[in-house]
Design a protein around this motif. Structure first.
Motif, PDB file in Angstrom:
ATOM      1  N   ARG A 159       8.864  22.573  70.959  1.00 50.17           N
ATOM      2  CA  ARG A 159       8.427  23.069  72.657  1.00 50.17           C
ATOM      3  C   ARG A 159       9.891  23.962  73.086  1.00 50.17           C
ATOM      4  NH1 ARG A 159       9.115  17.033  76.352  1.00 50.17           N
ATOM      5  NH2 ARG A 159      10.057  18.983  78.234  1.00 50.17           N
ATOM      6  N   LEU A 160      10.887  24.185  72.331  1.00 48.64           N
ATOM      7  CA  LEU A 160      12.016  25.016  72.751  1.00 48.64           C
ATOM      8  C   LEU A 160      11.095  26.113  72.805  1.00 48.64           C
ATOM      9  CD1 LEU A 160      14.281  26.170  74.371  1.00 48.64           C
ATOM     10  CD2 LEU A 160      15.607  26.361  71.832  1.00 48.64           C
ATOM     11  N   LEU A 161      10.402  26.939  71.935  1.00 50.28           N
ATOM     12  CA  LEU A 161       9.721  27.963  71.528  1.00 50.28           C
ATOM     13  C   LEU A 161       8.802  27.749  72.713  1.00 50.28           C
ATOM     14  CD1 LEU A 161       8.754  30.483  69.661  1.00 50.28           C
ATOM     15  CD2 LEU A 161       7.551  28.730  68.369  1.00 50.28           C
ATOM     16  N   PRO A 168      17.398  21.012  69.221  1.00 49.43           N
ATOM     17  CA  PRO A 168      16.652  22.157  69.722  1.00 49.43           C
ATOM     18  C   PRO A 168      17.064  23.134  69.613  1.00 49.43           C
ATOM     19  CG  PRO A 168      16.681  19.179  70.644  1.00 49.43           C
ATOM     20  CD  PRO A 168      18.015  19.787  70.263  1.00 49.43           C
ATOM     21  N   THR A 169      16.464  23.669  69.058  1.00 42.00           N
ATOM     22  CA  THR A 169      16.629  25.331  68.639  1.00 42.00           C
ATOM     23  C   THR A 169      16.009  26.312  69.121  1.00 42.00           C
ATOM     24  OG1 THR A 169      18.662  24.677  67.204  1.00 42.00           O
ATOM     25  CG2 THR A 169      18.573  26.881  66.972  1.00 42.00           C
ATOM     26  N   GLY A 170      16.325  27.545  69.550  1.00 46.29           N
ATOM     27  CA  GLY A 170      15.386  29.036  69.360  1.00 46.29           C
ATOM     28  C   GLY A 170      16.040  29.595  68.897  1.00 46.29           C
ATOM     29  N   MET A 171      15.208  30.808  68.758  1.00 51.06           N
ATOM     30  CA  MET A 171      15.928  32.280  68.442  1.00 51.06           C
ATOM     31  C   MET A 171      15.012  33.547  68.674  1.00 51.06           C
ATOM     32  SD  MET A 171      17.236  32.815  64.944  1.00 51.06           S
ATOM     33  CE  MET A 171      18.528  34.566  65.387  1.00 51.06           C
ATOM     34  N   LEU A 172      15.491  34.517  69.482  1.00 46.12           N
ATOM     35  CA  LEU A 172      14.837  35.091  69.695  1.00 46.12           C
ATOM     36  C   LEU A 172      15.549  36.638  70.023  1.00 46.12           C
ATOM     37  CD1 LEU A 172      13.324  36.337  72.806  1.00 46.12           C
ATOM     38  CD2 LEU A 172      16.414  36.324  73.854  1.00 46.12           C
ATOM     39  N   PHE A 173      14.854  37.760  69.372  1.00 45.43           N
ATOM     40  CA  PHE A 173      14.548  38.552  68.489  1.00 45.43           C
ATOM     41  C   PHE A 173      14.866  40.105  69.458  1.00 45.43           C
ATOM     42  CE2 PHE A 173      14.212  38.049  63.304  1.00 45.43           C
ATOM     43  CZ  PHE A 173      15.265  37.241  63.891  1.00 45.43           C
ATOM     44  N   ILE A 174      15.492  40.694  69.278  1.00 43.43           N
ATOM     45  CA  ILE A 174      15.528  42.054  70.416  1.00 43.43           C
ATOM     46  C   ILE A 174      15.462  43.678  69.259  1.00 43.43           C
ATOM     47  CG2 ILE A 174      17.332  43.436  71.403  1.00 43.43           C
ATOM     48  CD1 ILE A 174      19.268  41.226  72.206  1.00 43.43           C
TER      49      ILE A 174
END
Length: 432
Positions: free
Chosen positions: A353-355, A389-395
């Motif tokens: 869901r967070l994605l 609920p966990t999300g990651m964002l790569f830069i």
């Protein structure tokens, strides 16, 4: 056409970006250790970074608080004060490392708070920028110490059993030195109420070359590899004269270690062809400087083994086959294998869901990220495996990580900032 609202948003994001640039510069200057930076876990550099982030949060109206382990919570008021969205990462570094690993996630959280303040937007829930300690296990040989202590799930024996690599002193001792409370950590004390936690988001530089190769500024992470590690493995043979000892009578630890490494490389190649996600690394290998010589058969060869996969089944299969291979090599070469203590981490899947919310936020911000798995471990894995609920964002980041040449472009950071601000602007019903 651009209207007044677009101009206000651009100005707000520019405010956040300028704050971030100042913080990156101050962080690099305050923790410089040429040729890079050093922010040892529970050391002076990490503490300096925490103080810098607390000062910036205070200037924005944030409320800084420590938990018993010394993790720092920088909280900004939301419309619903009973629930919290966490954005953050760790602030320690490897020795002589780069300035962006970990720190980019904390600074992005503060930059987002600055942009929301400039916009006059109150997020749906409290926004807490989370500064975690001791993620880099080069200091204390245990994975994800900061996130585990923040969630109250660090195994109690770790506090006394692991020691810092440069001081030889325990994790508990270092906590006490800084005025924190290892006994409360031992009891599982935590400031995070999981039932009232909306999400944990960890922005982070990519530590590999995928985004550079794809020509994309950002990646949405779908999952994080788990691992198993033997940090103190060694083959033990017999020292002997290099000229006087025939090949058939040697018990050569280096030859055994080399055969073992190549056998594991071949296993990796076969399993990868069969569709397994896998990475096998021997990051440290060597002989004993006190014993080795150009004219001696090596009687000992030490290895550090790191195996990673998104699949627990794959990790278990490789661990079993690694042991079998090592023992087979040892028997044929008439040496002894000691693998030493086993450590590692569990694979984690990011919240679907967070994605989906992050995809929507990216579209709102006019950004087209790719979706990808993380080969490196991150604190986000601890949160995901704890049911948050966990999300990651790569830069995007050139030149890899864990080295002084990390090269995150501020234009890419600004794209991440725009995405996170758009995410935090979403109304409460979008978060579930």
């Amino acid at each position: 056409m651009h209207g007044a609202a677009d101009d206000r948003r651009a100005e707000a994001l520019a405010d956040g970006s300028r704050l971030a640039a100042r913080l990156f510069d101050a962080l690099a200057g305050g923790t410089a250790d040429p040729p890079g930076v050093t922010r040892a876990a529970y050391g002076a550099g990490e503490c300096a970074a925490f103080a810098l982030m607390a000062e910036a949060a205070g200037d924005l109206g944030g409320d800084p608080v420590f938990d018993p382990a010394g993790n720092q919570f920088l909280t900004f008021r939301g419309a619903d004060r009973g629930r919290t969205v966490y954005v953050g990462s760790h602030l320690d570094s490897v020795p002589h490392g780069g300035n962006f690993d970990g720190a980019a996630g904390v600074i992005l959280g503060l930059a987002a708070a600055a942009a929301l303040t400039r916009l006059g937007t109150v997020p749906a829930f409290d926004l807490c920028v989370l500064c975690l300690r001791a993620e880099e296990s080069c200091w204390f040989p245990h994975s994800y110490i900061g996130s585990k202590t923040a969630l109250g799930c660090l195994p109690p024996d770790v506090l006394d059993a692991v020691v810092r690599s440069d001081t030889g002193r325990s994790l508990a001792g270092h906590m006490r030195d800084l005025g924190f409370d290892p006994e409360a950590v031992r009891r599982g004390a935590s400031r995070i109420d999981r039932a009232r936690t909306v999400a944990y988001l960890e922005p982070h530089i990519e530590q590999g070359p995928v985004l550079v190769a794809e020509g994309r500024p950002l990646g949405l992470v779908t999952g994080i590899r788990g691992s198993f590690r033997f940090r103190e493995a060694a083959f033990h043979g017999a020292y002997a004269h290099s000229g006087a000892t025939p090949r058939t009578l040697r018990r050569d630890a280096v030859v055994a270690a080399s055969e073992f490494v190549m056998a594991m490389q071949a296993l990796w190649e076969r399993m990868e062809r069969d569709g397994h996600d896998l990475a096998v690394t021997f990051g440290m290998i060597g002989t004993d400087p006190a014993q080795h010589s150009f004219s001696k058969v090596a009687g000992e060869a030490r290895l550090c083994i790191d195996v990673r996969s998104q699949s627990e089944a794959t990790l278990e299969e490789v661990r079993r086959r690694l042991v079998e291979t090592g023992l087979d090599v040892a028997a044929r070469r008439d040496v002894r294998l000691e693998l030493g203590p086993l450590g590692g981490s569990t694979p984690a899947v990011m919240a679907p869901r967070l994605l989906a919310q992050m995809r929507a936020a990216a579209a709102t911000a006019g950004i087209a990220p790719i979706e990808m798995a993380s080969g490196a471990g991150h604190d986000a894995a601890t949160f995901a495996n704890a049911g948050v609920p966990t999300g990651m964002l790569f830069i995007r980041n050139r030149n890899g990580s864990h080295n002084p040449d990390e090269a995150m472009d501020m234009g890419d950071f600004d794209a991440a900032l725009a995405l996170v601000v758009a995410l935090l602007e979403q109304p409460a019903e979008h978060w579930g």
